[in-house]
Design a protein around this motif. Structure first.
Motif, PDB file in Angstrom:
ATOM      1  N   MET A   1       3.203   0.870   7.518  1.00  0.00           N
ATOM      2  CA  MET A   1       4.672   0.119   7.890  1.00  0.00           C
ATOM      3  C   MET A   1       4.807  -1.006   6.865  1.00  0.00           C
ATOM      4  O   MET A   1       5.757  -1.730   6.860  1.00  0.00           O
ATOM      5  CB  MET A   1       4.285  -0.658   9.457  1.00  0.00           C
TER       6      MET A   1
ATOM      7  N   GLY B   1       5.383  -4.628   8.755  1.00  0.00           N
ATOM      8  CA  GLY B   1       4.635  -4.284   9.918  1.00  0.00           C
ATOM      9  C   GLY B   1       3.597  -5.165   9.842  1.00  0.00           C
ATOM     10  O   GLY B   1       3.283  -5.481  11.066  1.00  0.00           O
TER      11      GLY B   1
ATOM     12  N   ARG C   1       4.755  -8.343  11.345  1.00  0.00           N
ATOM     13  CA  ARG C   1       5.043  -8.255  12.929  1.00  0.00           C
ATOM     14  C   ARG C   1       3.587  -7.981  13.744  1.00  0.00           C
ATOM     15  O   ARG C   1       3.646  -8.487  14.823  1.00  0.00           O
ATOM     16  CB  ARG C   1       5.782  -6.981  13.224  1.00  0.00           C
TER      17      ARG C   1
ATOM     18  N   PHE D   1       6.971   1.098  16.454  1.00  0.00           N
ATOM     19  CA  PHE D   1       6.005   0.112  15.969  1.00  0.00           C
ATOM     20  C   PHE D   1       4.674   0.015  16.896  1.00  0.00           C
ATOM     21  O   PHE D   1       3.618   0.146  16.447  1.00  0.00           O
ATOM     22  CB  PHE D   1       6.653  -1.252  16.024  1.00  0.00           C
TER      23      PHE D   1
END
Length: 147
Positions: free
Chosen positions: A39, A43, A46, A96
């Motif tokens: 990701m 990612g 996040r 995700f």
């Protein structure tokens, strides 16, 4: 039967944490390496935002069962900035979280809540510290005298 001290620790562990440990070499962990590979650093960012969110809320778990739950978490994680179309936010957020589940960074309860076992470990540590702090220390002044 659990003791009163154990109950106190559990109750205090449920409370929001003002901070939590973040190892300086966290990106070297195999799960984080997989996350970055799959990701990218967006990612990874996040993931740490999710950790911050989990630490800051009661119970350290977020609902992730309904579309509304996914929209709310998507907003927390910044998935709502690209589009006002709710389906895109839901799809991005679901993809995700599914990736985090697959990697093993988060788990999902039977009730549909997302949590991190590592964050639970952190909260239990702080729960024990909070309980010990309430039991120990200097005695309270009850007669108004100064030391």
């Amino acid at each position: 039967m659990a003791s009163a001290a154990t109950d106190a620790v559990a109750a205090l562990a449920e409370k929001p944490m003002k901070f939590f440990p973040h190892d300086s070499n966290a990106s070297a962990d195999i799960k984080c390496q997989r996350l970055i590979r799959r990701m990218g650093y967006e990612g990874y960012g996040r993931w740490w935002r999710l950790c911050e969110h989990l630490a800051a809320i009661d119970g350290h778990a977020v609902p992730f069962k309904t579309d509304e739950d996914k929209l709310i978490l998507g907003g927390v994680l910044g998935f709502d900035h690209n589009s006002f179309e709710e389906m895109i936010t839901i799809e991005e957020t679901t993809a995700f979280i599914n990736g985090l589940l697959e990697i093993g960074l988060v788990q999902q309860s039977d009730a549909g809540e997302i949590y991190s076992e590592r964050m639970f470990e952190n909260s239990r540590y702080f729960g024990r510290k909070r309980a010990a702090g309430r039991m120990g220390g200097r005695p309270r002044k009850s007669d108004g005298q100064e030391e």
